[in-house]
Motif scaffolding. Structure first.
Motif, PDB file in Angstrom:
ATOM      1  N   GLN A 126       0.841  -1.195   0.000  1.00 40.82           N
ATOM      2  CA  GLN A 126       0.000   0.000   0.000  1.00 40.82           C
ATOM      3  C   GLN A 126       0.879   1.250   0.000  1.00 40.82           C
ATOM      4  OE1 GLN A 126      -0.272  -2.466   2.229  1.00 40.82           O
ATOM      5  NE2 GLN A 126      -2.278  -3.384   1.896  1.00 40.82           N
ATOM      6  N   GLN A 127       0.403   2.301  -0.668  1.00 33.90           N
ATOM      7  CA  GLN A 127       1.193   3.521  -0.825  1.00 33.90           C
ATOM      8  C   GLN A 127       1.634   4.093   0.518  1.00 33.90           C
ATOM      9  OE1 GLN A 127      -1.804   5.626  -3.024  1.00 33.90           O
ATOM     10  NE2 GLN A 127      -0.822   5.276  -4.995  1.00 33.90           N
ATOM     11  N   ARG A 128       0.718   4.235   1.445  1.00 33.48           N
ATOM     12  CA  ARG A 128       1.059   4.869   2.733  1.00 33.48           C
ATOM     13  C   ARG A 128       1.950   3.966   3.573  1.00 33.48           C
ATOM     14  NH1 ARG A 128       2.919   7.152   5.865  1.00 33.48           N
ATOM     15  NH2 ARG A 128       2.610   9.210   6.730  1.00 33.48           N
ATOM     16  N   ARG A 129       1.733   2.654   3.507  1.00 32.42           N
ATOM     17  CA  ARG A 129       2.545   1.725   4.291  1.00 32.42           C
ATOM     18  C   ARG A 129       3.993   1.713   3.777  1.00 32.42           C
ATOM     19  NH1 ARG A 129       0.370  -1.826   7.355  1.00 32.42           N
ATOM     20  NH2 ARG A 129      -1.528  -1.960   6.082  1.00 32.42           N
ATOM     21  N   VAL A 151      12.058  -5.410  -5.807  1.00 30.68           N
ATOM     22  CA  VAL A 151      11.245  -4.357  -6.421  1.00 30.68           C
ATOM     23  C   VAL A 151       9.957  -4.213  -5.620  1.00 30.68           C
ATOM     24  CG1 VAL A 151      10.026  -3.603  -8.492  1.00 30.68           C
ATOM     25  CG2 VAL A 151      12.171  -4.892  -8.708  1.00 30.68           C
ATOM     26  N   PHE A 152       9.752  -3.047  -5.023  1.00 33.62           N
ATOM     27  CA  PHE A 152       8.498  -2.734  -4.349  1.00 33.62           C
ATOM     28  C   PHE A 152       7.628  -1.913  -5.304  1.00 33.62           C
ATOM     29  CE2 PHE A 152       8.554  -4.123   0.012  1.00 33.62           C
ATOM     30  CZ  PHE A 152       9.904  -4.322   0.298  1.00 33.62           C
ATOM     31  N   ARG A 153       6.392  -2.382  -5.501  1.00 40.10           N
ATOM     32  CA  ARG A 153       5.439  -1.624  -6.325  1.00 40.10           C
ATOM     33  C   ARG A 153       4.280  -1.206  -5.418  1.00 40.10           C
ATOM     34  NH1 ARG A 153       6.736  -5.574 -10.912  1.00 40.10           N
ATOM     35  NH2 ARG A 153       8.020  -4.284 -12.279  1.00 40.10           N
ATOM     36  N   ASP A 154       4.018   0.095  -5.363  1.00 44.19           N
ATOM     37  CA  ASP A 154       2.996   0.583  -4.448  1.00 44.19           C
ATOM     38  C   ASP A 154       1.713   0.912  -5.203  1.00 44.19           C
ATOM     39  OD1 ASP A 154       4.415   2.851  -5.601  1.00 44.19           O
ATOM     40  OD2 ASP A 154       3.187   4.088  -4.289  1.00 44.19           O
ATOM     41  N   GLY A 155       0.608   0.917  -4.466  1.00 46.85           N
ATOM     42  CA  GLY A 155      -0.700   1.233  -5.035  1.00 46.85           C
ATOM     43  C   GLY A 155      -1.782   1.007  -4.007  1.00 46.85           C
ATOM     44  N   ASN A 156      -3.023   1.335  -4.363  1.00 44.66           N
ATOM     45  CA  ASN A 156      -4.125   1.010  -3.458  1.00 44.66           C
ATOM     46  C   ASN A 156      -4.477  -0.468  -3.617  1.00 44.66           C
ATOM     47  OD1 ASN A 156      -6.051   0.721  -5.658  1.00 44.66           O
ATOM     48  ND2 ASN A 156      -6.138   2.964  -5.758  1.00 44.66           N
ATOM     49  N   GLN A 157      -5.407  -0.948  -2.802  1.00 37.53           N
ATOM     50  CA  GLN A 157      -5.681  -2.386  -2.793  1.00 37.53           C
ATOM     51  C   GLN A 157      -6.182  -2.895  -4.144  1.00 37.53           C
ATOM     52  OE1 GLN A 157      -5.007  -4.268   0.213  1.00 37.53           O
ATOM     53  NE2 GLN A 157      -4.947  -5.764  -1.423  1.00 37.53           N
ATOM     54  N   GLU A 158      -7.015  -2.112  -4.794  1.00 40.59           N
ATOM     55  CA  GLU A 158      -7.539  -2.512  -6.103  1.00 40.59           C
ATOM     56  C   GLU A 158      -6.414  -2.624  -7.123  1.00 40.59           C
ATOM     57  OE1 GLU A 158     -10.247  -0.080  -9.074  1.00 40.59           O
ATOM     58  OE2 GLU A 158     -11.478  -0.943  -7.475  1.00 40.59           O
ATOM     59  N   GLY A 167       0.443 -10.719 -12.965  1.00 39.28           N
ATOM     60  CA  GLY A 167       1.780 -11.279 -12.854  1.00 39.28           C
ATOM     61  C   GLY A 167       2.899 -10.261 -12.708  1.00 39.28           C
ATOM     62  N   PHE A 168       2.581  -9.014 -12.307  1.00 40.70           N
ATOM     63  CA  PHE A 168       3.609  -7.991 -12.145  1.00 40.70           C
ATOM     64  C   PHE A 168       4.237  -8.002 -10.755  1.00 40.70           C
ATOM     65  CE2 PHE A 168       1.045  -6.031 -15.625  1.00 40.70           C
ATOM     66  CZ  PHE A 168       2.047  -6.066 -16.580  1.00 40.70           C
ATOM     67  N   ILE A 169       3.613  -8.704  -9.799  1.00 37.83           N
ATOM     68  CA  ILE A 169       4.204  -8.863  -8.468  1.00 37.83           C
ATOM     69  C   ILE A 169       4.072 -10.321  -8.046  1.00 37.83           C
ATOM     70  CG2 ILE A 169       3.896  -6.490  -7.644  1.00 37.83           C
ATOM     71  CD1 ILE A 169       1.309  -7.322  -6.330  1.00 37.83           C
ATOM     72  N   ASP A 170       5.006 -10.761  -7.202  1.00 43.16           N
ATOM     73  CA  ASP A 170       5.019 -12.146  -6.722  1.00 43.16           C
ATOM     74  C   ASP A 170       4.418 -12.267  -5.329  1.00 43.16           C
ATOM     75  OD1 ASP A 170       6.672 -12.977  -9.033  1.00 43.16           O
ATOM     76  OD2 ASP A 170       8.191 -11.740  -8.041  1.00 43.16           O
ATOM     77  N   PHE A 171       4.545 -11.202  -4.547  1.00 38.94           N
ATOM     78  CA  PHE A 171       4.025 -11.159  -3.181  1.00 38.94           C
ATOM     79  C   PHE A 171       3.261  -9.853  -3.001  1.00 38.94           C
ATOM     80  CE2 PHE A 171       8.139 -13.298  -3.244  1.00 38.94           C
ATOM     81  CZ  PHE A 171       7.818 -14.542  -2.711  1.00 38.94           C
ATOM     82  N   MET A 172       2.387  -9.833  -2.004  1.00 39.99           N
ATOM     83  CA  MET A 172       1.592  -8.631  -1.788  1.00 39.99           C
ATOM     84  C   MET A 172       1.161  -8.562  -0.335  1.00 39.99           C
ATOM     85  SD  MET A 172      -2.020  -7.593  -3.633  1.00 39.99           S
ATOM     86  CE  MET A 172      -2.882  -9.045  -3.021  1.00 39.99           C
ATOM     87  N   LEU A 173       1.182  -7.366   0.234  1.00 40.79           N
ATOM     88  CA  LEU A 173       0.597  -7.138   1.549  1.00 40.79           C
ATOM     89  C   LEU A 173      -0.854  -6.741   1.346  1.00 40.79           C
ATOM     90  CD1 LEU A 173       3.521  -5.269   3.328  1.00 40.79           C
ATOM     91  CD2 LEU A 173       2.579  -7.482   3.975  1.00 40.79           C
ATOM     92  N   SER A 174      -1.758  -7.408   2.063  1.00 41.50           N
ATOM     93  CA  SER A 174      -3.190  -7.173   1.846  1.00 41.50           C
ATOM     94  C   SER A 174      -3.925  -7.159   3.175  1.00 41.50           C
ATOM     95  CB  SER A 174      -3.776  -8.270   0.945  1.00 41.50           C
ATOM     96  OG  SER A 174      -5.173  -8.109   0.800  1.00 41.50           O
ATOM     97  N   ILE A 175      -4.910  -6.272   3.270  1.00 38.85           N
ATOM     98  CA  ILE A 175      -5.763  -6.206   4.454  1.00 38.85           C
ATOM     99  C   ILE A 175      -6.871  -7.236   4.371  1.00 38.85           C
ATOM    100  CG2 ILE A 175      -7.486  -4.770   5.621  1.00 38.85           C
ATOM    101  CD1 ILE A 175      -4.690  -4.080   6.424  1.00 38.85           C
ATOM    102  N   TYR A 281       0.394   3.357  10.400  1.00 37.96           N
ATOM    103  CA  TYR A 281       0.680   4.544   9.595  1.00 37.96           C
ATOM    104  C   TYR A 281       1.035   5.772  10.438  1.00 37.96           C
ATOM    105  CZ  TYR A 281      -1.639   2.146   5.639  1.00 37.96           C
ATOM    106  OH  TYR A 281      -2.000   1.272   4.651  1.00 37.96           O
ATOM    107  N   ILE A 282       0.483   5.871  11.652  1.00 34.93           N
ATOM    108  CA  ILE A 282       0.504   7.155  12.364  1.00 34.93           C
ATOM    109  C   ILE A 282       1.873   7.502  12.931  1.00 34.93           C
ATOM    110  CG2 ILE A 282      -1.950   6.977  12.904  1.00 34.93           C
ATOM    111  CD1 ILE A 282      -1.221   6.245  15.740  1.00 34.93           C
ATOM    112  N   ARG A 283       2.795   6.515  12.999  1.00 35.27           N
ATOM    113  CA  ARG A 283       4.138   6.829  13.514  1.00 35.27           C
ATOM    114  C   ARG A 283       4.811   7.911  12.676  1.00 35.27           C
ATOM    115  NH1 ARG A 283       9.142   2.645  13.421  1.00 35.27           N
ATOM    116  NH2 ARG A 283       8.998   3.213  11.224  1.00 35.27           N
TER     117      ARG A 283
END
Length: 337
Positions: A126-129, A151-158, A167-175, A281-283
């Motif tokens: 995520q962009q903010r994370r 390679v870190f690729r940022d964006g919103n969840q969608e 197939g542009f990322i292999d791993f993802m952080l998701s809520i 995020y708030i730190r």
């Protein structure tokens, strides 16, 4: 023996069976047949399945019909535009999914064997994370593995979900969990949600302490009918906010939609409404001194933060170490709260 094997592969190709050699230039298992059937079984319509497979609906329809003719059985019952698995089709899909999982595992092994070095590790975040997590994670990891590209690729969840599917990322952080098929959701943290109020808001007087928590709590009923400054519908926090409203049985009086969390907190500080944020995020938002943060409800509303990867993926040594550093960095964001 080899001559007979070559001829049998040619016969399979003529009958549209994809279990054959794809040529010397392609070293991957070719399980297109299994992929097509499993995708159609999940999507249930030719048009939607074809869109996911990047082929035309006509081509997919012909492929499935020819496959059923070749097998001598129907894998799907047709009801209008809907494709529903027959009992034989269900048996097929159970076995085909196992084959696809084994293919994914083998592809990972093969790729690492064929390449002299480790392939680039591509992670969606995520962009903010990314502001809080990426610099520290990369700094630690590259000291241990200086020759591995990350390679870190940022964006919103969608956007992240689309990157993963394409197939542009292999791993993802998701809520959110279980949004993507054929994916493993490994929970790495429980991320608490906080409600943000201007310092002079009257509801600040309703905040209360809970033993064991350093941050005060706020019941959402005190904010019924308020103006809320919320992220867009493409962002995970918007869906989280909707769940909080539903559980608390409240309705915003007005919603102002803003994509960036820093702008949202700035608007809260300027008394334009109240908002939500994530504890992780708030730190890095300490400059917003005119904002008070409270945990949501007595039990502290939280969301699972998961690392997402494909079923059957075999972690290399450096991938395992990157995952450890990533989780440690995320956990550090929650310290002192």
């Amino acid at each position: 023996m080899l001559k007979g094997l070559k001829n049998s592969c040619k016969l399979f190709k003529e009958n549209n069976n994809i279990l054959c050699f794809a040529g010397e230039g392609n070293r991957r298992m070719n399980l297109k047949e299994q992929l097509y059937v499993c995708t159609l079984a999940r999507c249930r319509t030719i048009s939607r399945a074809a869109e996911e497979l990047y082929i035309s609906p006509a081509a997919l329809s012909i492929y499935i019909s020819n496959l059923e003719k070749y097998l001598g059985v129907r894998l799907f019952d047709r009801t209008g535009k809907s494709f529903v698995l027959t009992s034989t089709g269900e048996e097929y899909v159970v076995r085909a999914q196992k084959m696809l999982e084994m293919k994914s595992e083998f592809d990972g092994i093969l790729e690492r064997t064929l390449k002299k070095g480790h392939p680039a590790i591509r992670i969606g975040i995520q962009q903010r994370r990314a502001i809080s997590v990426v610099p520290d994670t990369l700094c630690r990891f590259l000291k241990e593995y200086p020759d591995v590209e990350v390679v870190f690729r940022d964006g919103n969840q969608e956007e992240l979900n689309k990157m993963y599917r394409d197939g542009f990322i292999d791993f993802m952080l998701s809520i959110f969990s279980d949004e993507l098929v054929d994916a493993v959701y490994e929970e790495v943290a429980r991320e608490k949600v906080v409600v943000a109020l201007p310092k002079n808001h009257p509801a600040n007087a309703m905040a209360y302490e809970v033993p064991g928590d350093t941050m005060k709590h706020m019941d959402m009923q005190h904010l019924d009918g308020e103006t809320f400054v919320l992220p867009t519908t493409a962002q995970s926090m918007r869906a989280t906010a909707a769940r909080i409203f539903e559980q608390a049985r409240i309705r915003p009086g007005r919603i102002i939609e803003i994509a960036h969390f820093d702008i949202i907190m700035s608007m809260v500080e300027k008394k334009m409404g109240v908002g939500f944020n994530r504890l992780g995020y708030i730190r890095d938002m300490e400059r917003f001194t005119g904002v008070n943060y409270y945990l949501v409800g007595k039990d502290s509303y939280s969301s699972p933060l998961s690392l997402v990867y494909r079923k059957g993926h075999v972690f290399s040594e450096c991938e395992m170490r990157l995952k450890e550093i990533l989780v440690e960095t995320i956990q550090k964001c929650y310290e002192n709260y």
